[in-house]
Design a protein around this motif. Structure first.
Motif, mmCIF file in Angstrom:
data_model
loop_
_atom_site.group_PDB
_atom_site.id
_atom_site.type_symbol
_atom_site.label_atom_id
_atom_site.label_comp_id
_atom_site.label_asym_id
_atom_site.label_seq_id
_atom_site.Cartn_x
_atom_site.Cartn_y
_atom_site.Cartn_z
ATOM 1 N N LEU A 167 0.832 -1.205 0.000
ATOM 2 C CA LEU A 167 0.000 0.000 0.000
ATOM 3 C C LEU A 167 0.867 1.256 0.000
ATOM 4 N N GLN A 168 1.984 1.201 0.653
ATOM 5 C CA GLN A 168 2.895 2.346 0.674
ATOM 6 C C GLN A 168 3.458 2.629 -0.716
ATOM 7 N N ASP A 169 3.581 1.565 -1.519
ATOM 8 C CA ASP A 169 4.159 1.708 -2.862
ATOM 9 C C ASP A 169 3.156 2.217 -3.889
ATOM 10 N N ASP A 170 1.860 1.988 -3.659
ATOM 11 C CA ASP A 170 0.861 2.309 -4.686
ATOM 12 C C ASP A 170 -0.474 2.617 -4.018
ATOM 13 N N GLU A 171 -0.944 3.850 -4.179
ATOM 14 C CA GLU A 171 -2.195 4.253 -3.538
ATOM 15 C C GLU A 171 -3.415 4.027 -4.424
ATOM 16 N N SER A 172 -3.244 3.352 -5.548
ATOM 17 C CA SER A 172 -4.386 3.156 -6.451
ATOM 18 C C SER A 172 -4.609 1.687 -6.802
ATOM 19 N N ALA A 173 -4.086 0.792 -5.999
ATOM 20 C CA ALA A 173 -4.222 -0.636 -6.292
ATOM 21 C C ALA A 173 -5.064 -1.340 -5.235
ATOM 22 N N ILE A 174 -5.788 -2.364 -5.677
ATOM 23 C CA ILE A 174 -6.435 -3.292 -4.751
ATOM 24 C C ILE A 174 -5.450 -4.432 -4.509
ATOM 25 N N VAL A 175 -5.298 -4.827 -3.256
ATOM 26 C CA VAL A 175 -4.417 -5.943 -2.925
ATOM 27 C C VAL A 175 -5.280 -7.083 -2.388
ATOM 28 N N VAL A 176 -5.167 -8.242 -3.018
ATOM 29 C CA VAL A 176 -5.954 -9.413 -2.622
ATOM 30 C C VAL A 176 -5.045 -10.436 -1.961
ATOM 31 N N GLY A 177 -5.433 -10.912 -0.803
ATOM 32 C CA GLY A 177 -4.683 -11.951 -0.120
ATOM 33 C C GLY A 177 -5.016 -13.317 -0.686
ATOM 34 N N CYS A 178 -4.065 -13.953 -1.332
ATOM 35 C CA CYS A 178 -4.288 -15.279 -1.925
ATOM 36 C C CYS A 178 -4.037 -16.355 -0.872
ATOM 37 N N ARG A 179 -5.059 -17.107 -0.565
ATOM 38 C CA ARG A 179 -5.019 -18.075 0.517
ATOM 39 C C ARG A 179 -4.215 -19.326 0.152
ATOM 40 N N ASN A 180 -3.464 -19.832 1.104
ATOM 41 C CA ASN A 180 -2.753 -21.093 0.946
ATOM 42 C C ASN A 180 -3.737 -22.235 1.201
ATOM 43 N N PHE A 181 -4.085 -22.958 0.152
ATOM 44 C CA PHE A 181 -5.040 -24.053 0.288
ATOM 45 C C PHE A 181 -4.367 -25.398 0.520
ATOM 46 N N ASN A 182 -3.055 -25.409 0.738
ATOM 47 C CA ASN A 182 -2.359 -26.674 1.002
ATOM 48 C C ASN A 182 -2.407 -26.997 2.493
ATOM 49 N N ILE A 183 -3.637 -27.059 3.000
ATOM 50 C CA ILE A 183 -3.863 -27.316 4.421
ATOM 51 C C ILE A 183 -5.044 -28.273 4.564
#
Length: 244
Positions: free
Chosen positions: A110-126
């Motif tokens: 977020l500090q690098d880019d104020e115009s992007a959406i960041v999506v957390g990609c879940r680890n499904f190897n559980i």
């Protein structure tokens, strides 16, 4: 205590909750270790008085008088944060599926880019990840690619960061889980970038899960939203060809 740089002070963490009082307090308390601005949006819960759960804390509670849907809860928080001058809103689920410590992974992006959406990609190897969750993830990624031409690994993750000043000005039609599909497509059409970050996730055993997701109703809503988005995309392409 939360980090104290200027950007971090203008990041708000939002936790929509509906009938999950057993987990939401712990999630919010852990989030407050990393960010000072925490909002819990009570979307008409009937299992507890959520405002009372957080009485005496610095966590802000916004309440809907009735259940209006996760998308509506996110929009309510978005409007509040925009009024307060917040730069970003990070949403995290109330059921404990996400690890609040992963908030630290979002902040540098977020500090690098104020115009992007960041999506957390879940680890499904559980353990305990259902077949329906795996299929839904692939299904959502397929439709996002059709609608926008971009591919990300996890379109359905609820752990996301939104740039408030851009998203708060956009119009959305979805008010439940369909909102999370709609917002990514419309953001790309508006010229915003989608970034991803890997996150860990925890799933309890099936009989221990508490979820507001209604498999039939919400899947129908999501399918109708994708139909709407694809239709809009096709119209855009037709109009573009006519102008050439």
């Amino acid at each position: 205590m939360p980090e104290s740089d200027v950007i971090t002070d203008r990041i708000w963490c939002v936790i929509p909750v509906y009938n999950n009082c057993a987990a939401v307090k712990g999630v919010a308390d852990k989030c407050s270790l990393y960010l000072k601005n925490i909002i819990v949006v009570d979307d008409g819960s009937t299992d507890a008085d959520i405002a009372q759960v957080f009485a005496g804390t610095e966590i802000k509670v916004i309440s809907h008088g009735k259940n209006m849907g996760k998308g509506k809860a996110i929009n309510t928080a978005m409007n509040y944060i925009a009024e307060k001058g917040g730069l970003f809103m990070i949403t995290i689920d109330a059921d404990g599926q996400h690890y609040p410590k992963d908030l630290k992974k979002f902040i540098p992006l977020l500090q690098d880019d104020e115009s992007a959406i960041v999506v957390g990609c879940r680890n499904f190897n559980i353990e305990n990840v259902s077949k329906s969750s795996r299929f839904g993830r692939k299904f959502a990624s397929f439709w996002l690619r059709i609608e926008t031409g971009i591919t990300i690994n996890d379109c359905q993750s609820g752990f996301r960061a939104y740039p408030v000043r851009f998203i708060s000005k956009m119009k959305f039609y979805g008010s439940h889980y369909d909102f999370e599909a709609e917002i990514l497509a419309r953001a790309v059409w508006a010229g915003l970038k989608i970034k991803t970050v890997d996150i860990d996730v925890w799933y309890p055993k099936p009989h221990e899960r508490v979820s507001a997701f209604k498999p039939v109703t919400d899947n129908v809503r999501i399918s109708l939203m994708h139909t709407r988005l694809v239709g809009r995309r096709l119209l855009q392409l037709i109009l573009f060809k006519k102008e050439m």
